[in-house]
Write a protein that holds these residues in place. Structure first.
Motif, PDB file in Angstrom:
ATOM      1  N   VAL A  98       0.806  -1.210   0.000  1.00 40.47           N
ATOM      2  CA  VAL A  98       0.000   0.000   0.000  1.00 40.47           C
ATOM      3  C   VAL A  98       0.846   1.270   0.000  1.00 40.47           C
ATOM      4  N   THR A  99       1.862   1.308   0.852  1.00 37.06           N
ATOM      5  CA  THR A  99       2.676   2.521   0.910  1.00 37.06           C
ATOM      6  C   THR A  99       3.341   2.815  -0.438  1.00 37.06           C
ATOM      7  N   PRO A 100       4.021   1.830  -1.057  1.00 37.78           N
ATOM      8  CA  PRO A 100       4.611   2.116  -2.379  1.00 37.78           C
ATOM      9  C   PRO A 100       3.566   2.541  -3.405  1.00 37.78           C
ATOM     10  N   LEU A 101       2.437   1.848  -3.431  1.00 36.08           N
ATOM     11  CA  LEU A 101       1.422   2.183  -4.425  1.00 36.08           C
ATOM     12  C   LEU A 101       0.907   3.598  -4.216  1.00 36.08           C
ATOM     13  N   THR A 102       0.798   3.998  -2.964  1.00 37.46           N
ATOM     14  CA  THR A 102       0.295   5.336  -2.692  1.00 37.46           C
ATOM     15  C   THR A 102       1.315   6.381  -3.116  1.00 37.46           C
ATOM     16  N   PHE A 103       2.583   6.133  -2.776  1.00 33.77           N
ATOM     17  CA  PHE A 103       3.611   7.089  -3.158  1.00 33.77           C
ATOM     18  C   PHE A 103       3.709   7.202  -4.669  1.00 33.77           C
ATOM     19  N   LEU A 104       3.542   6.077  -5.357  1.00 36.88           N
ATOM     20  CA  LEU A 104       3.667   6.077  -6.814  1.00 36.88           C
ATOM     21  C   LEU A 104       2.343   6.383  -7.494  1.00 36.88           C
ATOM     22  N   GLY A 105       1.315   6.675  -6.698  1.00 37.77           N
ATOM     23  CA  GLY A 105      -0.006   6.885  -7.276  1.00 37.77           C
ATOM     24  C   GLY A 105      -0.370   8.348  -7.411  1.00 37.77           C
ATOM     25  N   GLY A 106       0.636   9.199  -7.430  1.00 35.26           N
ATOM     26  CA  GLY A 106       0.341  10.606  -7.657  1.00 35.26           C
ATOM     27  C   GLY A 106      -0.015  11.371  -6.401  1.00 35.26           C
ATOM     28  N   THR A 107       0.421  10.864  -5.246  1.00 34.71           N
ATOM     29  CA  THR A 107       0.143  11.574  -4.008  1.00 34.71           C
ATOM     30  C   THR A 107       0.882  12.908  -3.972  1.00 34.71           C
ATOM     31  N   PHE A 108       2.151  12.856  -4.403  1.00 39.31           N
ATOM     32  CA  PHE A 108       3.002  14.026  -4.252  1.00 39.31           C
ATOM     33  C   PHE A 108       3.272  14.735  -5.571  1.00 39.31           C
ATOM     34  N   TYR A 109       2.686  14.222  -6.655  1.00 38.35           N
ATOM     35  CA  TYR A 109       2.957  14.838  -7.954  1.00 38.35           C
ATOM     36  C   TYR A 109       1.806  14.486  -8.887  1.00 38.35           C
ATOM     37  N   SER A 110       1.763  15.185  -9.999  1.00 40.78           N
ATOM     38  CA  SER A 110       0.811  14.818 -11.039  1.00 40.78           C
ATOM     39  C   SER A 110       1.541  13.878 -11.992  1.00 40.78           C
ATOM     40  N   ILE A 111       0.869  12.839 -12.444  1.00 41.84           N
ATOM     41  CA  ILE A 111       1.610  11.901 -13.297  1.00 41.84           C
ATOM     42  C   ILE A 111       2.009  12.537 -14.622  1.00 41.84           C
ATOM     43  N   ASP A 112       1.450  13.712 -14.920  1.00 44.51           N
ATOM     44  CA  ASP A 112       1.906  14.435 -16.107  1.00 44.51           C
ATOM     45  C   ASP A 112       3.375  14.812 -15.988  1.00 44.51           C
ATOM     46  N   MET A 113       3.870  14.875 -14.748  1.00 43.89           N
ATOM     47  CA  MET A 113       5.260  15.274 -14.524  1.00 43.89           C
ATOM     48  C   MET A 113       6.216  14.103 -14.801  1.00 43.89           C
ATOM     49  N   LEU A 114       5.642  12.893 -15.017  1.00 44.54           N
ATOM     50  CA  LEU A 114       6.490  11.714 -15.214  1.00 44.54           C
ATOM     51  C   LEU A 114       6.807  11.535 -16.699  1.00 44.54           C
ATOM     52  N   PRO A 115       7.939  10.848 -17.014  1.00 44.35           N
ATOM     53  CA  PRO A 115       8.201  10.467 -18.404  1.00 44.35           C
ATOM     54  C   PRO A 115       7.058   9.569 -18.891  1.00 44.35           C
ATOM     55  N   GLU A 116       6.829   9.554 -20.184  1.00 43.47           N
ATOM     56  CA  GLU A 116       5.650   8.885 -20.722  1.00 43.47           C
ATOM     57  C   GLU A 116       5.551   7.431 -20.285  1.00 43.47           C
ATOM     58  N   PHE A 117       6.701   6.710 -20.326  1.00 44.68           N
ATOM     59  CA  PHE A 117       6.674   5.295 -19.957  1.00 44.68           C
ATOM     60  C   PHE A 117       6.124   5.102 -18.549  1.00 44.68           C
ATOM     61  N   TRP A 118       6.640   5.859 -17.592  1.00 43.46           N
ATOM     62  CA  TRP A 118       6.210   5.699 -16.212  1.00 43.46           C
ATOM     63  C   TRP A 118       4.773   6.172 -16.001  1.00 43.46           C
ATOM     64  N   ARG A 119       4.385   7.104 -16.877  1.00 45.21           N
ATOM     65  CA  ARG A 119       3.009   7.553 -16.783  1.00 45.21           C
ATOM     66  C   ARG A 119       2.062   6.398 -17.149  1.00 45.21           C
ATOM     67  N   ASP A 120       2.437   5.658 -18.219  1.00 49.87           N
ATOM     68  CA  ASP A 120       1.615   4.530 -18.621  1.00 49.87           C
ATOM     69  C   ASP A 120       1.606   3.442 -17.557  1.00 49.87           C
ATOM     70  N   VAL A 121       2.784   3.212 -16.947  1.00 49.50           N
ATOM     71  CA  VAL A 121       2.852   2.208 -15.877  1.00 49.50           C
ATOM     72  C   VAL A 121       1.927   2.618 -14.722  1.00 49.50           C
ATOM     73  N   SER A 122       1.939   3.912 -14.433  1.00 49.91           N
ATOM     74  CA  SER A 122       1.131   4.398 -13.307  1.00 49.91           C
ATOM     75  C   SER A 122      -0.347   4.087 -13.467  1.00 49.91           C
ATOM     76  N   LEU A 123      -0.775   4.012 -14.734  1.00 54.03           N
ATOM     77  CA  LEU A 123      -2.198   3.777 -14.976  1.00 54.03           C
ATOM     78  C   LEU A 123      -2.641   2.392 -14.499  1.00 54.03           C
ATOM     79  N   PHE A 124      -1.661   1.516 -14.220  1.00 52.52           N
ATOM     80  CA  PHE A 124      -2.007   0.203 -13.663  1.00 52.52           C
ATOM     81  C   PHE A 124      -2.112   0.235 -12.147  1.00 52.52           C
ATOM     82  N   ASN A 125      -1.792   1.364 -11.572  1.00 51.72           N
ATOM     83  CA  ASN A 125      -1.817   1.480 -10.118  1.00 51.72           C
ATOM     84  C   ASN A 125      -3.220   1.899  -9.663  1.00 51.72           C
ATOM     85  N   PRO A 126      -3.913   1.019  -8.958  1.00 51.45           N
ATOM     86  CA  PRO A 126      -5.284   1.347  -8.558  1.00 51.45           C
ATOM     87  C   PRO A 126      -5.371   2.608  -7.702  1.00 51.45           C
TER      88      PRO A 126
END
Ligand SMILES: Nc1ncnc2c1ncn2[C@@H]1O[C@H](COP(=O)(O)OP(=O)(O)O)[C@@H](O)[C@H]1O
Ligand SMILES: [Mg+2]
Lengths: 253, 332
Positions: free
Chosen positions: A175-203
Motif C-alpha cells: 500500500v505505501t509504495p502504491l500510494t507514493f507512486l499513485g500521484g500523491t506528491f505529484y501529477s503523473i503528467d510530470m512523469l516520463p511517458e513510460f512511467w506515466r503509462d505504468v502508473s495507470l495500472f496502479n489502482p
C-alpha cells in the motif's frame, strides 16, 4: 437481517477504537503534519504550481488518501485478526449472523474510524495551507467509498494473516509504495511517458485522482473513470469475501 | 416438519420451572448419520446418530481427541458438516442456521475472553450478537444466577479462571437459549472449582435449559448427567441412561474352563446366571463387582460339590468396562 448483531459488532469495534483514541489519532496527525512541513513548506516553496494549485494544497488530497488507505487496511485487518488470534471469534461464528452482517459490523467500524481520521487530517491541513474544496459531496463520496473498499481489503488480510508480521506486511510492502507512486506528491503528467503509462495500472492513482478532482477540479484521469475503478475494486473485494465465507477459508475447518 | 411444531414458547433461563417430560415429542437436537472429515482427510466423526430431548442434561464422555468438540462445532456452525444432517428444535443447522443458532448457547473449551471488556459489556454484546434486543433485566438475572453480579463492572482480565468460565456461561445464556453446550467445563480446573461447576449445572437443570456437556471424567458425567453418550475415535459407541450405564459398568465375566464337556448346567446352579459354551467346555458367570457378594466363592463350592472339575479360570471385564479402562488410561 440481524441488525442487533450488526450494531453489537459495530459498537464493540468502535468502543475498542475509543479506548485507544489517543494513539489512533496522534500518529496519523503527527505524520501528516510532518509531510506538510517537509513537502509543503520546505520543498513545496521551490515547486511551481500544478494546474494552478500551490504545491502545499496539491498534496492535501494525496496525504489524506495515504492515511485513509493505511488506516482502513490496518484497522480492519486487526479488527478481524485479533479475535481469530485470541479465539473469541468462536462467538461471532456460532451466532445467527450471515457473512453480510459480520462484514457490515467489522468493516463498517473500521471504515468509520479511518474516515474520521481522514476528516481530522483534513482539518489539520487547514492549519498549514489555504485550500478550497470545490465539490464537498464528491469529496465525501470518495472518502467513504475508499474507506470502505480498503477496509474490505483489510478484512481479507486479517482473515489471511497467520501472524502479526503478515498483518503489517501488506500495508508496508504494497500500500505505501502504491500510494507514493499513485500521484500523491505529484501529477503523473510530470512523469516520463513510460512511467506515466505504468502508473495507470496502479489502482491507488484513480482514488487519489478522483479525490483531488473533488478538491480542485484537476485530475490525472476523468472523475467517472476514478469512480468506476473505485466501485470495481469494491466489487472485487466483496467477491473475495463472499468466497471466503462460502468456503470457510481460514475460519471454518 | 416445522409445520408440525408447537409455537415456540421461549423459556427464560434462571427461573424455577418444571422440567419438560422426557417423552416430549420434538427432540431439541437431532443428529443423523453425521460424519466429519477434516481437510487433510482425517475422519474425526463417523456416522454419529444422537437425539437429545428437551430439558435433558446429557454428557458426552470420551477421551481427548474422541471428537467431542468436533461434534459441538458442527452443531454450532464452527466447522463444516461433511455428511449427514443436524436439526436444532426442528431447524436444519445449515439451511435454517439463523433459527437453529438462535436457540443455542455455546461455552467453548478454551477460556477465550476479551481482556479489556467489562463483564456487563461482554455479556450484553453476546445478547445483541444473537439478535435479541437490549434487556438489562435479563442480563442482571443471568449475572446474579452465576454470582457475577458484584463483578459486573470488572474487566475480564482481572477475573480468576473460574470466574471467567462463569462469564462465558453468562455470555452463552444472555440470549436465553434453549440448549446450552458446555465443552469440558471442568478441564484443567481444581477440585473446588469443579464442585462449583457441578452446582452451576445443577442450577441450570432447574431452569429447564437443555444442557449438553462434554467431559473425560466418568465420575463427572455420573455427577451431572441424566444420560451419557460414550464417544471414542469418532464413533458414538453407546448412549444410555446414567443409571443403566452405571449398572452395566460394574459388570465382569468369569469364565471357567472345564476338564470335560458338561451335558447341562447342574440343577443346584440354577440361581446363577451361567452360560454354557457351545463346545460345552466352558461356563461363563457374569456378576456385579459392586454388589456386596459376587457369589464367586459359593459358585466354586457348588461346582466342587457337583464334581465338576476345571482347568482354568479367567475373569474379563465387559466390553464397556474395557472402553472405560481405555478412558482412564488416556487420562493419565
Ligand atoms: N481443525 C482441525 N483439522 C484437523 N483435525 C482436527 C481439527 N480439529 C480437530 N481435529 C482432530 O479431530 C480429532 C477430534 O478432535 P476433537 O473434536 O477436538 O476431540 P475432543 O474434543 O474429543 O478432545 C482429533 O484427532 C483432532 O486432532
Ligand atoms: Mg475437546
Amino acid at each position: 437481517m440481524n441488525w442487533h448483531a450488526v450494531k453489537a459488532i459495530y459498537m464493540f469495534e468502535i468502543n475498542r477504537a475509543i479506548r485507544t483514541i489517543g494513539q489512533s489519532i496522534i500518529s496519523p496527525v503527527l505524520s501528516t503534519s510532518l509531510y506538510f512541513i517537509v513537502f509543503g513548506a520546505a520543498i513545496g516553496s521551490r515547486i511551481n504550481e500544478i494546474d494552478g494549485v500551490s504545491y502545499g494544497a496539491f498534496i492535501v488530497p494525496g496525504l489524506i488518501m495515504l492515511q485513509l488507505l493505511t488506516q482502513s487496511i490496518s484497522n480492519a485487518a486487526f479488527g478481524i485478526y485479533f479475535p481469530r488470534f485470541a479465539g473469541t471469534i468462536y462467538e461471532v461464528l456460532s451466532a445467527p449472523v450471515s457473512a453480510v452482517e459480520i462484514v457490515l459490523g467489522f468493516v463498517g467500524a473500521a471504515a468509520t474510524k479511518s474516515i474520521v481520521i481522514g476528516l481530522i487530517i483534513l482539518a489539520t491541513a487547514t492549519l498549514f495551507v489555504d485550500f478550497q474544496i470545490a465539490h464537498p459531496l464528491w469529496m465525501l463520496l470518495f472518502l467513504v467509498l475508499t474507506g470502505f473498499t480498503f477496509s474490505l481489503l483489510g478484512f481479507i488480510i486479517g482473515i489471511w494473516a497467520d501472524g502479526f508480521e503478515q498483518l503489517q506486511l501488506v500495508p508496508l510492502l504494497v500500500v505505501t509504495p502504491l500510494t507514493f507512486l499513485g500521484g500523491t506528491f505529484y501529477s503523473i503528467d510530470m512523469l516520463p511517458e513510460f512511467w506515466r503509462d505504468v502508473s495507470l495500472f496502479n489502482p491507488v492513482l484513480y482514488l487519489v485522482s478522483g479525490f483531488r478532482w473533488a478538491f480542485y477540479e484537476s485530475s490525472d484521469v476523468s472523475i467517472l473513470v476514478s469512480l468506476s475503478m473505485t466501485l470495481g475494486f469494491m466489487a472485487a473485494a466483496m467477491a473475495v469475501i463472499w468466497w471466503i465465507f462460502k468456503t470457510g477459508w481460514r475460519v471454518k475447518p | 416438519m416445522s409445520g408440525l411444531r408447537k409455537p415456540s414458547t421461549r423459556r427464560k433461563p434462571i427461573m424455577s420451572q418444571t422440567r419438560q417430560s422426557e417423552t416430549s415429542a420434538e427432540p431439541i437436537l437431532a443428529v443423523r448419520d453425521v460424519s466429519k472429515t477434516y481437510e487433510g482427510g482425517f475422519r474425526a466423526l463417523k456416522h454419529v446418530d444422537l437425539t437429545i430431548r428437551k430439558g435433558e442434561i446429557f454428557a458426552l464422555l470420551g477421551p481427548n481427541g474422541a471428537g467431542k468438540t468436533t461434534l459441538i462445532s458442527l452443531v454450532c456452525g464452527l466447522a463444516k458438516l461433511s455428511e449427514g444432517t443436524i436439526h436444532v428444535d426442528g431447524h436444519d443447522v445449515t439451511r435454517d442456521f439463523r433459527k437453529a443458532r438462535a436457540k443455542i448457547g455455546l461455552v467453548p473449551q478454551e477460556l477465550t475472553t476479551d481482556a479489556f471488556e467489562t463483564v456487563w459489556n461482554t455479556v450484553s454484546f453476546s445478547r445483541g450478537l444473537f439478535g435479541r434486543p437490549k434487556d438489562p433485566a435479563v442480563i442482571e438475572r443471568v449475572l446474579k444466577s452465576l454470582t457475577l453480579w458484584d463483578k459486573k463492572d470488572n474487566k475480564l482480565r482481572t477475573l480468576s479462571g473460574g470466574m471467567k468460565r462463569r462469564v462465558l456461561i453468562a455470555k452463552a445464556l444472555a440470549h436465553e437459549p434453549e440448549v446450552l453446550f458446555l465443552d469440558e467445563p471442568t478441564a484443567g480446573v481444581d477440585v473446588a472449582l469443579r464442585r462449583e461447576m457441578w452446582s452451576v449445572v445443577g442450577d441450570l437443570r432447574e431452569t429447564g435449559v437443555t444442557v449438553i456437556l462434554t467431559t473425560h471424567y466418568i465420575e463427572e458425567a455420573e455427577m451431572m448427567a441424566d444420560r451419557i453418550g460414550v464417544i471414542s475415535k469418532g464413533e458414538l459407541i453407546l448412549v444410555e441412561k446414567k443409571d443403566e450405564l452405571m449398572r452395566k459398568l460394574g459388570h465382569k465375566e468369569l469364565t471357567i474352563k472345564l476338564d470335560k464337556p458338561l451335558d447341562a448346567i447342574p440343577a443346584n446352579l440354577a440361581d446363577y446366571r451361567l452360560d454354557l459354551s457351545e463346545d460345552r467346555l466352558s461356563l461363563t458367570y457374569s456378576y456385579d463387582t459392586t454388589a456386596e457378594r459376587t457369589g464367586i466363592a459359593s459358585l466354586m463350592r457348588l461346582l466342587a460339590e457337583d464334581g465338576v472339575r476345571f482347568r482354568d479360570i479367567v475373569t474379563k471385564q465387559s466390553s464397556l468396562e474395557e472402553i472405560f479402562v481405555g478412558l482412564v488410561e488416556d487420562k493419565k
